[in-house]
Design a protein around this motif. Structure first.
Motif, PDB file in Angstrom:
ATOM      1  N   TRP A 162      39.956  26.142  38.128  1.00 37.90           N
ATOM      2  CA  TRP A 162      40.850  25.557  36.989  1.00 37.90           C
ATOM      3  C   TRP A 162      41.146  26.266  36.157  1.00 37.90           C
ATOM      4  CZ3 TRP A 162      39.239  27.099  32.300  1.00 37.90           C
ATOM      5  CH2 TRP A 162      38.198  27.509  32.207  1.00 37.90           C
ATOM      6  N   SER A 163      40.878  27.802  36.115  1.00 39.02           N
ATOM      7  CA  SER A 163      41.643  28.448  35.192  1.00 39.02           C
ATOM      8  C   SER A 163      43.130  29.046  35.257  1.00 39.02           C
ATOM      9  CB  SER A 163      40.793  29.934  35.023  1.00 39.02           C
ATOM     10  OG  SER A 163      40.782  30.546  36.286  1.00 39.02           O
ATOM     11  N   GLU A 164      43.405  28.771  36.542  1.00 34.03           N
ATOM     12  CA  GLU A 164      44.878  29.167  36.945  1.00 34.03           C
ATOM     13  C   GLU A 164      45.894  28.372  36.329  1.00 34.03           C
ATOM     14  OE1 GLU A 164      47.170  30.081  41.107  1.00 34.03           O
ATOM     15  OE2 GLU A 164      45.585  28.883  41.133  1.00 34.03           O
ATOM     16  N   THR A 165      45.526  27.120  36.124  1.00 32.91           N
ATOM     17  CA  THR A 165      46.513  26.049  35.347  1.00 32.91           C
ATOM     18  C   THR A 165      46.287  26.253  33.860  1.00 32.91           C
ATOM     19  OG1 THR A 165      45.274  24.250  35.950  1.00 32.91           O
ATOM     20  CG2 THR A 165      47.216  24.776  37.249  1.00 32.91           C
ATOM     21  N   CYS A 207      39.276  30.967  29.037  1.00 36.55           N
ATOM     22  CA  CYS A 207      40.270  30.926  30.175  1.00 36.55           C
ATOM     23  C   CYS A 207      40.707  32.194  30.850  1.00 36.55           C
ATOM     24  CB  CYS A 207      41.682  30.273  29.873  1.00 36.55           C
ATOM     25  SG  CYS A 207      41.492  28.416  29.232  1.00 36.55           S
ATOM     26  N   GLN A 208      40.920  33.278  30.055  1.00 40.74           N
ATOM     27  CA  GLN A 208      41.343  34.463  30.486  1.00 40.74           C
ATOM     28  C   GLN A 208      40.094  35.142  31.438  1.00 40.74           C
ATOM     29  OE1 GLN A 208      42.398  36.723  26.961  1.00 40.74           O
ATOM     30  NE2 GLN A 208      44.558  36.271  27.560  1.00 40.74           N
ATOM     31  N   GLN A 209      38.921  35.092  30.661  1.00 41.95           N
ATOM     32  CA  GLN A 209      37.710  35.507  31.261  1.00 41.95           C
ATOM     33  C   GLN A 209      37.510  34.830  32.816  1.00 41.95           C
ATOM     34  OE1 GLN A 209      34.616  34.914  28.335  1.00 41.95           O
ATOM     35  NE2 GLN A 209      34.399  37.184  28.245  1.00 41.95           N
ATOM     36  N   ASN A 210      37.521  33.632  32.802  1.00 43.71           N
ATOM     37  CA  ASN A 210      37.528  32.808  33.901  1.00 43.71           C
ATOM     38  C   ASN A 210      38.692  33.190  35.220  1.00 43.71           C
ATOM     39  OD1 ASN A 210      35.112  30.599  34.258  1.00 43.71           O
ATOM     40  ND2 ASN A 210      35.907  30.877  31.944  1.00 43.71           N
ATOM     41  N   TYR A 211      39.848  33.141  34.511  1.00 50.35           N
ATOM     42  CA  TYR A 211      40.955  33.621  35.727  1.00 50.35           C
ATOM     43  C   TYR A 211      40.679  34.916  36.264  1.00 50.35           C
ATOM     44  CZ  TYR A 211      45.539  34.314  37.272  1.00 50.35           C
ATOM     45  OH  TYR A 211      46.683  34.487  37.975  1.00 50.35           O
ATOM     46  N   GLU A 212      40.082  35.925  35.492  1.00 57.94           N
ATOM     47  CA  GLU A 212      39.750  37.360  35.895  1.00 57.94           C
ATOM     48  C   GLU A 212      38.906  37.281  37.020  1.00 57.94           C
ATOM     49  OE1 GLU A 212      38.778  39.711  32.463  1.00 57.94           O
ATOM     50  OE2 GLU A 212      40.886  39.765  31.667  1.00 57.94           O
ATOM     51  N   GLN A 213      37.877  36.406  36.722  1.00 48.24           N
ATOM     52  CA  GLN A 213      36.736  36.268  37.663  1.00 48.24           C
ATOM     53  C   GLN A 213      37.446  35.488  38.836  1.00 48.24           C
ATOM     54  OE1 GLN A 213      33.428  34.074  36.378  1.00 48.24           O
ATOM     55  NE2 GLN A 213      32.321  34.197  38.407  1.00 48.24           N
ATOM     56  N   TYR A 214      38.431  34.411  38.770  1.00 50.34           N
ATOM     57  CA  TYR A 214      38.912  33.780  39.797  1.00 50.34           C
ATOM     58  C   TYR A 214      39.965  34.759  40.744  1.00 50.34           C
ATOM     59  CZ  TYR A 214      42.504  30.762  41.964  1.00 50.34           C
ATOM     60  OH  TYR A 214      43.259  30.199  43.078  1.00 50.34           O
ATOM     61  N   THR A 215      40.712  35.568  40.081  1.00 57.16           N
ATOM     62  CA  THR A 215      41.593  36.532  40.723  1.00 57.16           C
ATOM     63  C   THR A 215      40.635  37.585  41.664  1.00 57.16           C
ATOM     64  OG1 THR A 215      41.488  37.916  38.723  1.00 57.16           O
ATOM     65  CG2 THR A 215      43.527  36.287  39.412  1.00 57.16           C
TER      66      THR A 215
END
Length: 348
Positions: free
Chosen positions: A26-29, A127-135
């Motif tokens: 979800w963090s991507e969007t 969101c940035q923390q989750n997106y870093e984990q996502y990537t």
């Protein structure tokens, strides 16, 4: 080790990575939305601060009018005589209160916006923390998939064909990106060359405007002005020569540029002003005007080619991203299907 055996060995790690990816996808969007919301809050706060400033100025002016009316003077006596003093005081007091209340309301709104921006900043950080984990999870999962699908004999021909298609698109994208950089560089050089030719044109026109050239040549002042114009034109032509040589050097590396100066390779201003005399001014002006037309045509051609290249580059980037997503989903589906088949075989 076969493909199925590799999947069974790495099935737990694969499922864990898939769960982590699903939890943070979800963090991507959401990250883009959070950035947009924070930027909007910053703009609203700036607009509110400017509005408060203007309201404070208006309220101060209104208060000065109100205080001025209450001072004893000619205006005070005039309004007293006409029995309008009380009415005027009430009107000015109400006007001042309106401006003051506007300022107070906007300050309350600013306070609310500051609270909102704190929430927006926290949301962006989350969101940035989750997106870093996502990537990071996506990268680890891609590495695992590359390991599983790195057999000499591809387990699924369609997956291998898609991979080869992505590779070709990426190679073509590198070519387009290189061409785009070259086109931009050439466009920048030709823009500078166009400025140089305009300076040369203006300098020659300055000399031509002195129609009394023979009369002026008798005087040191006149000769100084003429020489100043001609030296300026010569400097501009020298700069133009260097810029055109630079473009020619780039042209040999990119065949798409080969036609730009193909009919004008000898039209260079290297000797145009070396022995310039009065009876050559008109001829020189015509030569410069002709070269300016050629440069304008070349600049238009390069701009058109650059824009076409950038459109194709952007479309290729979209194609690579789309195919990469399809390839990723396909690989995951193949692995999941293999895991489910292995589990079914164990229970049967």
């Amino acid at each position: 080790m076969t493909f199925e055996e590799q999947i069974r060995t790495n099935s737990k790690r694969f499922q864990l990575l898939m769960k982590q990816l699903s939890d943070t996808e979800w963090s991507e969007t959401a990250l883009a939305d959070a950035k947009s919301r924070l930027s909007a809050c910053v703009r609203e706060i700036h607009a509110s601060q400017m509005k408060i400033k203007s309201c404070q100025i208006a309220a101060d002016k209104q208060h000065q009018r109100f205080v001025g009316i209450k001072k004893i003077g000619v205006r005070y006596i005039w309004y007293k005589v006409r029995r309008r003093y009380g009415q005027l005081v009430d009107e000015q007091a109400k006007a001042w209160l309106r401006e003051f209340r506007k300022c107070q309301d906007e300050q309350q709104r600013l306070t609310a916006l500051k609270e909102e921006i704190v929430v927006a900043q926290k949301n962006l950080h989350h969101c940035q923390q989750n997106y870093e984990q996502y990537t990071q999870t996506r990268q680890e999962l891609n590495e695992l998939l590359d390991q599983l699908f790195s057999l000499t004999e591809p387990p699924h021909p369609y997956e291998d064909a898609l991979k080869q298609d992505i590779k070709k698109k990426q190679e073509y994208l590198l070519i387009l990106q290189g061409n785009s950089r070259i086109f931009r560089h050439v466009f920048h050089i030709l823009t500078k060359a166009q400025r140089a030719i305009l300076i040369a044109q203006q300098a020659i026109a300055g000399a031509l405007n002195m129609n009394t050239l023979n009369k002026f040549s008798r005087y040191i002042f006149g000769r100084t002005i003429i020489n100043s114009y001609l030296f300026k034109a010569k400097d501009a032509s020298t700069q133009l020569q260097e810029l055109l040589n630079e473009v020619k050097g780039i042209r040999s590396e990119l065949s798409l540029l080969s036609h730009v100066y193909i009919q004008n390779d000898d039209v260079i201003l290297n000797t145009l002003f070396n022995n310039l005399c009065k009876n050559k001014l008109d001829e020189s002006s015509n030569d410069v005007a002709s070269l300016h037309t050629m440069l304008f045509t070349a600049l238009s051609q390069i701009k058109e080619q650059m824009e076409r290249c950038e459109v194709e580059r952007n479309q290729t980037i979209k194609d690579v991203n789309r195919l990469t997503k399809i390839h990723f989903v396909l690989r995951c589906a193949i692995v999941i299907s293999t895991i489910e088949s292995s589990s079914a075989d164990l229970w049967s």
